[in-house]
Design a protein around this motif. Sequence first.
Motif, PDB file in Angstrom:
ATOM      1  N   GLN A 121      -9.954   9.285  -0.545  1.00 48.91           N
ATOM      2  CA  GLN A 121     -10.295   7.953  -0.045  1.00 48.91           C
ATOM      3  C   GLN A 121     -11.804   7.930   0.212  1.00 48.91           C
ATOM      4  OE1 GLN A 121      -8.976   6.689   3.983  1.00 48.91           O
ATOM      5  NE2 GLN A 121      -7.757   5.160   2.933  1.00 48.91           N
ATOM      6  N   ALA A 174       0.817  -1.221   0.000  1.00 47.98           N
ATOM      7  CA  ALA A 174       0.000   0.000   0.000  1.00 47.98           C
ATOM      8  C   ALA A 174       0.846   1.265   0.000  1.00 47.98           C
ATOM      9  CB  ALA A 174      -0.937   0.004   1.201  1.00 47.98           C
ATOM     10  N   LEU A 223      -5.715  -7.135   0.662  1.00 48.99           N
ATOM     11  CA  LEU A 223      -6.794  -6.159   0.793  1.00 48.99           C
ATOM     12  C   LEU A 223      -8.088  -6.776   0.257  1.00 48.99           C
ATOM     13  CD1 LEU A 223      -4.885  -2.942  -0.341  1.00 48.99           C
ATOM     14  CD2 LEU A 223      -4.841  -4.118   1.863  1.00 48.99           C
ATOM     15  N   THR A 234     -12.689   0.071   0.318  1.00 49.94           N
ATOM     16  CA  THR A 234     -12.355   1.472   0.052  1.00 49.94           C
ATOM     17  C   THR A 234     -12.227   1.660  -1.450  1.00 49.94           C
ATOM     18  OG1 THR A 234     -11.123   1.686   2.119  1.00 49.94           O
ATOM     19  CG2 THR A 234     -10.614   3.271   0.403  1.00 49.94           C
ATOM     20  N   LEU A 281      -7.843  -2.669  -5.874  1.00 51.00           N
ATOM     21  CA  LEU A 281      -6.911  -2.732  -4.747  1.00 51.00           C
ATOM     22  C   LEU A 281      -6.564  -4.174  -4.417  1.00 51.00           C
ATOM     23  CD1 LEU A 281      -8.460  -0.015  -2.401  1.00 51.00           C
ATOM     24  CD2 LEU A 281      -6.245   0.125  -3.554  1.00 51.00           C
ATOM     25  N   ARG A 283     -14.724   6.071   1.835  1.00 53.83           N
ATOM     26  CA  ARG A 283     -14.957   5.093   2.906  1.00 53.83           C
ATOM     27  C   ARG A 283     -16.419   5.153   3.341  1.00 53.83           C
ATOM     28  NH1 ARG A 283     -11.186   1.862   4.313  1.00 53.83           N
ATOM     29  NH2 ARG A 283     -11.689   1.996   6.515  1.00 53.83           N
ATOM     30  N   GLY A 308     -11.104  -4.933  -1.090  1.00 54.68           N
ATOM     31  CA  GLY A 308     -10.704  -3.533  -0.943  1.00 54.68           C
ATOM     32  C   GLY A 308     -10.534  -3.081   0.483  1.00 54.68           C
ATOM     33  N   ASP A 309     -10.474  -4.037   1.406  1.00 55.82           N
ATOM     34  CA  ASP A 309     -10.270  -3.736   2.824  1.00 55.82           C
ATOM     35  C   ASP A 309      -8.843  -3.238   3.020  1.00 55.82           C
ATOM     36  OD1 ASP A 309      -9.828  -3.760   5.569  1.00 55.82           O
ATOM     37  OD2 ASP A 309      -9.871  -5.955   5.724  1.00 55.82           O
ATOM     38  N   GLN A 310      -8.666  -1.927   3.122  1.00 58.58           N
ATOM     39  CA  GLN A 310      -7.321  -1.353   3.198  1.00 58.58           C
ATOM     40  C   GLN A 310      -6.631  -1.614   4.523  1.00 58.58           C
ATOM     41  OE1 GLN A 310      -7.046   2.802   2.110  1.00 58.58           O
ATOM     42  NE2 GLN A 310      -6.761   2.275  -0.024  1.00 58.58           N
ATOM     43  N   ALA A 325      -2.179   4.179  -2.029  1.00 59.61           N
ATOM     44  CA  ALA A 325      -3.122   3.950  -0.926  1.00 59.61           C
ATOM     45  C   ALA A 325      -2.712   4.761   0.301  1.00 59.61           C
ATOM     46  CB  ALA A 325      -3.223   2.461  -0.602  1.00 59.61           C
TER      47      ALA A 325
END
Length: 533
Positions: free
Chosen positions: A406, A51, A471, A331, A464, A408, A474-476, A67
């Motif tokens: 970003q 990231a 991720l 995200t 992502l 969210r 897309g879970d950063q 990211a």
Amino acid sequence: MNLERGSVEAPQEYDAIIVGAGINSLACAVHLGAKGWRVGVFEQANTAGGAVKTLELTEPGFRHDWAAMNLSLFAGSGFFKAHGEDLIGRGLEFAPASHCFASVFEDGKWLGVSTGTGESRTRIAGFSENDAKAWDKLCEEFPGTAEYVFALLGNPMQMHIQGKILAKALFRKGFSWTAGLARLLLSSPRKWLTETFESDHVRATMAAWGMHLDFAPDMAGGAVFPYLEAMANQNFGMVIGKGGADTVTRALLSKIQSSGGEVHCGKRVTRVLRTGGKASGVELEDGSQIKASRTVIANVAPEGLMKLLDGASGDAVFDTKMAKFTHAPGTMMIHLALDGLPDWSASEELKTFAYVHIAPSLDQMARTYQQAVAGLLPDEPVLVVGQPTTVDPSRAPEGKHVLWVQVRMVPGEIRGDAAGKITETDWAVVKEIYADRALDMIERHAPGLKAKIISRAVVSPLDLEADNPNLVGGDQVAGSHHLSQNFLFRPAFGHATGKTPVDGLHLTGASVWPGAGTGAGAGFMLAQKLGGK
């Protein structure tokens, strides 16, 4: 040495092999290399950093952090304390921000936290003198509280270590103070903020930081993050990377190379090899096998670890825990090349802030989170609008800017649209449509933004994940940080140090204690455990 795909054949054996080239992997490799280990890092992507990388995503000369943008955790980390001087000598450079974060509201008001003497207090007093006094009290008590909070968060999650920290607090501060600290660590953002402040604007400004992780206002255990970010930014400011977040990655790669280690990009690891029940190396996608004489370290999400083990570690209880590991909502990222910074209606001063949040209330944040968890595109997501070029102009051509947005939270798998307007469910199509919704939100607070856009690049949650399988959806933050999956339970009880049932195999990365962020804590603590401090 950041070796590109197929450029150099990897040696057939290292002391340690690390799967994945995220910041925890690179920090681990640096420390082990400093202890004399020869380390090989294998990364599926063509660029190291996970990231933490910077790319020209829109136009030549416009450098966008893929990211991660905020490097304050790295600059304040134990790893940086140990190796920072050498990294600075290898080109690592920070750009400090004294105007750290702000929020804008529908009524045209705004609130921001800066390091200048009395600046934040004066702004808070504009909403409530009682809240300004509460802010004074928090600032006064912060050094004493921070000593123990940072100790708890910055040490291995082992009972004897954490027990000593709590025993020290009991001895020095007394039971009442220590119980209050425990209550802060267990409280939800809403609980702590409503007890501490009376202004909805102040509460929302602080609560936005919980949404950087997956702490919606009513999630237990989330209060500490708004608290720490507010206090740390007030006292220390914020730093981003000069020229881009990849200033960290490049310095780490240089350090690894100097100690005889190598980072091989475009090399996907498909399996951990085992000999006599012990991890003995890895197999790459092309079928080649690389041996590890001491250890294999996997910087992967729990489900990724199970894939490397062909679905079975030999411990069914562990395997079940890994299969049930929960990820946070996703995200979406929007990267803009601009002719000029946004003209924020609330105040021209907002152009000087590193972050501007569009997160108007606790209830709106809670609703956004629940919509995303339900698989719905939120009607109004929380927006983190990063303005890196106000801090570091070198990221864009003279007179131009980049914006880092970003979005969210959003679902990895779309089941519908909370606003009832988007009927598509394929992120490849939806991302550009949903980006327009987010930009419309910014436009309400900064009229004329769209006219300043030279070019844009939209990165969906699935983009992502494709770049970095850790991720998931897309879970950063590489896994929920809710209490049931944090502290002793990250990623599962008995494995917070990265221990696995396979002898010689360790897990690291954001899915392991102390979790997400750029502090490299998991990788550094594992390297200290294996190679010594």
